[in-house]
Write a protein that holds these residues in place. Structure first.
Motif, short mmCIF file in Angstrom:
data_model
loop_
_atom_site.label_atom_id
_atom_site.label_comp_id
_atom_site.label_asym_id
_atom_site.label_seq_id
_atom_site.Cartn_x
_atom_site.Cartn_y
_atom_site.Cartn_z
N VAL A 116 0.84 -1.21 0.00
CA VAL A 116 0.00 0.00 0.00
C VAL A 116 0.87 1.25 0.00
O VAL A 116 0.59 2.22 -0.73
CB VAL A 116 -0.95 -0.01 1.21
N ALA A 117 1.93 1.25 0.80
CA ALA A 117 2.81 2.42 0.87
C ALA A 117 3.46 2.70 -0.49
O ALA A 117 3.59 3.86 -0.91
CB ALA A 117 3.88 2.20 1.94
N THR A 118 3.87 1.62 -1.19
CA THR A 118 4.49 1.78 -2.51
C THR A 118 3.51 2.36 -3.52
O THR A 118 3.84 3.26 -4.29
CB THR A 118 5.04 0.43 -2.99
N LEU A 119 2.29 1.84 -3.53
CA LEU A 119 1.28 2.34 -4.47
C LEU A 119 0.90 3.78 -4.17
O LEU A 119 0.69 4.59 -5.09
CB LEU A 119 0.05 1.45 -4.43
N GLN A 120 0.81 4.12 -2.91
CA GLN A 120 0.47 5.50 -2.55
C GLN A 120 1.58 6.47 -2.95
O GLN A 120 1.31 7.61 -3.33
CB GLN A 120 0.20 5.59 -1.05
N LYS A 121 2.83 6.00 -2.89
CA LYS A 121 3.96 6.87 -3.21
C LYS A 121 4.15 7.04 -4.71
O LYS A 121 4.34 8.15 -5.21
CB LYS A 121 5.24 6.31 -2.59
N TYR A 122 4.09 5.91 -5.45
CA TYR A 122 4.45 5.95 -6.87
C TYR A 122 3.24 5.91 -7.81
O TYR A 122 3.39 6.19 -9.01
CB TYR A 122 5.39 4.79 -7.20
N LYS A 123 2.08 5.51 -7.31
CA LYS A 123 0.84 5.49 -8.11
C LYS A 123 0.87 4.53 -9.29
O LYS A 123 0.03 4.63 -10.18
CB LYS A 123 0.51 6.90 -8.64
N GLU A 124 1.81 3.60 -9.32
CA GLU A 124 1.89 2.63 -10.42
C GLU A 124 2.30 1.27 -9.86
O GLU A 124 3.22 1.17 -9.05
CB GLU A 124 2.91 3.07 -11.47
N HIS A 126 3.86 -1.25 -11.23
CA HIS A 126 5.12 -1.89 -11.60
C HIS A 126 6.23 -1.60 -10.59
O HIS A 126 7.25 -2.30 -10.57
CB HIS A 126 5.55 -1.50 -13.02
N PHE A 127 6.02 -0.61 -9.74
CA PHE A 127 7.01 -0.33 -8.70
C PHE A 127 6.98 -1.38 -7.58
O PHE A 127 7.87 -1.39 -6.73
CB PHE A 127 6.77 1.06 -8.10
N LEU A 128 5.99 -2.25 -7.61
CA LEU A 128 5.94 -3.33 -6.61
C LEU A 128 7.02 -4.38 -6.85
O LEU A 128 7.37 -5.13 -5.95
CB LEU A 128 4.57 -4.00 -6.61
N GLY A 129 7.53 -4.47 -8.07
CA GLY A 129 8.57 -5.43 -8.38
C GLY A 129 8.05 -6.85 -8.51
O GLY A 129 6.84 -7.10 -8.47
N SER A 130 8.98 -7.77 -8.65
CA SER A 130 8.62 -9.17 -8.92
C SER A 130 8.46 -10.02 -7.66
O SER A 130 8.00 -11.16 -7.75
CB SER A 130 9.69 -9.80 -9.82
N THR A 131 8.84 -9.50 -6.49
CA THR A 131 8.80 -10.32 -5.28
C THR A 131 7.49 -10.20 -4.51
O THR A 131 7.14 -11.09 -3.75
CB THR A 131 9.96 -9.96 -4.34
N MET A 132 6.76 -9.10 -4.72
CA MET A 132 5.57 -8.85 -3.90
C MET A 132 4.50 -9.91 -4.11
O MET A 132 3.81 -10.32 -3.16
CB MET A 132 5.00 -7.46 -4.20
N VAL A 133 4.33 -10.38 -5.34
CA VAL A 133 3.26 -11.34 -5.63
C VAL A 133 3.43 -12.62 -4.81
O VAL A 133 2.44 -13.25 -4.40
CB VAL A 133 3.21 -11.66 -7.14
N ILE A 134 4.65 -13.01 -4.56
CA ILE A 134 4.91 -14.20 -3.75
C ILE A 134 4.71 -13.90 -2.27
O ILE A 134 4.11 -14.69 -1.53
CB ILE A 134 6.34 -14.72 -4.01
#
Length: 396
Positions: A116-124, A126-134
């Motif tokens: 949530v913090a990443t999405l609120q900061k960058y609004k996109e 793809h900034f979550l990266g490849s590890t978050m889904v796991i």
């Protein structure tokens, strides 16, 4: 012909310590690590109590691998390292298709705060990266442990709230007993992140007390709620022939697994315990210790009555939750592990803070450490929502 199923490895991360000897000593002394978690004030928690996991520096996880791990998955990896180390196991013996992984876990809340913090900061996204889904999956623990070990058999997570760990052990027992797997790494894991605990706090089931040592009072007539705990418990199950051939130490034998679901009631609890006894092909009199599910909430009375109906007033009963707090998803696994340590070291841990309860029949609640080896143990787990599991272990 069914295989006999034995437990040949144990690994623990809990509020009681990071080694088997530390944990056994804390159980024998009735020494809890329940404290006030002041950080939860900012989130409006009604209860500030928590069984705190002490820091440890002996075991390290590679930074590259840690990127894929949630809080619970970190506990899982640490428990595997401890299991190999403390039990002198050869990791190469747990690779290949004959070895599986079945773990109990029912949340992965900790990464959500970062998401949530990443999405609120960058609004996109793809900034979550490849590890978050796991990391956000409940299966993060088992998904990561498989590649870490090299096990290529079954790999699943049992999600059944409080009974997750117990059902994981039960599934593992059935698969090894049937010969479908020669060995299974099993256990249960519980994160302590505030998001994982907030909804439970909202229910008012956590004890609202400023006295940590006396807050958790299973079975007691003046109980005021439970206390959250967490960490991880890992157990290695193998068929007896394999364990003997490889020269593995045997902590005990799994002989029964009972399960059911439905309303929280004396009848359901009683039925689950009787199913475990039937599965183990033993009588109630063969059980000499019950590690109860009781955690300091209203349903303790139901369990007490069910225990009395099945076992009468003689069988020794205690709840290790009085020492560890309620370890939720991991509790059904950790309490089997605690029972195996009592079996190893020749004692029965006390049920702390029990004084009296006039609303339950007389059952033999152990209130001080008993220097007596339990040889056949029933471990009860009766989960939120009515999913129940009972595991029976005995001395080998």
């Amino acid at each position: 012909m069914d295989n006999r199923v034995v437990i040949t490895g144990l690994g623990i991360t809990s509020s009681l310590g990071h080694s088997l000897d530390e944990v056994s000593s804390a159980l024998a002394q009735g020494q809890s690590n329940i404290q006030l978690q002041e950080d939860n004030k900012q989130f409006g928690f009604q209860s500030l109590l928590q069984a705190m996991i002490p820091p440890q520096n002996k075991y390290k996880i590679e930074r590259r691998k840690k990127r894929f791990l949630s809080e619970s998955a970190i506990y899982t990896a640490l428990c595997w390292l401890k299991t190999v180390d403390e039990n002198n196991l050869d990791p190469q013996q747990f690779t290949g298709p004959d070895v599986g992984i079945i773990l109990g876990n029912d949340s992965s809340a900790q990464p959500l705060e970062d998401l949530v913090a990443t999405l609120q900061k960058y609004k996109e996204t793809h900034f979550l990266g490849s590890t978050m889904v796991i990391k956000v999956m409940n299966s993060c623990c088992s998904m990561n442990l498989g590649p870490l070990i090299g096990a290529q058999g079954i790999n699943i997570t049992a999600s059944a709230n409080d009974a997750s760990g117990a059902h994981a052990l039960g599934y593992a027992f059935n698969l090894v007993k049937s010969g479908k797997q020669q060995a299974i790494i099993t256990g249960g894991f519980q994160e302590l992140h505030w998001i994982a605990m907030a909804s439970f706090d909202a229910l008012g089931i956590f004890a609202q007390s400023l006295e940590p040592k006396t807050a958790c009072r299973p079975f007691d007539g003046e109980r005021i709620g439970t206390v959250p705990g967490g960490g991880g418990a890992l157990l290695v199950m193998e068929n007896l022939e394999r364990a003997q051939r490889l020269g593995h130490k045997i902590y005990g034998e799994v002989i029964g697994y009972g399960f059911n679901s439905g309303d929280k009631s004396v009848a359901q609890y009683e039925r689950c315990m009787r199913k475990a006894l039937h599965n183990a092909k033993i009588d109630p009199n063969d059980i000499d210790y019950i590690n109860a599910n009781a955690s300091g909430i209203a349903a303790d009375n139901l369990e007490a009555q069910a225990i009395y109906n099945v076992f009468g007033p003689q069988t020794f009963v205690s709840s290790t939750k009085s020492i560890t707090g309620h370890e939720l998803w991991m509790s059904g696994a950790s309490e089997v592990l605690y029972s195996l340590l009592m079996m190893r070291d020749g004692f029965i841990a006390p049920s702390l803070n029990f004084q009296q309860n006039n609303d339950i029949p007389h059952i033999n609640i152990v209130t001080e450490t008993l220097q007596r080896k339990p040889r056949t143990v029933l471990s009860n787990t009766f989960g939120l929502g009515g999913t129940n599991a009972c595991i029976i272990i005995r001395e080998y």
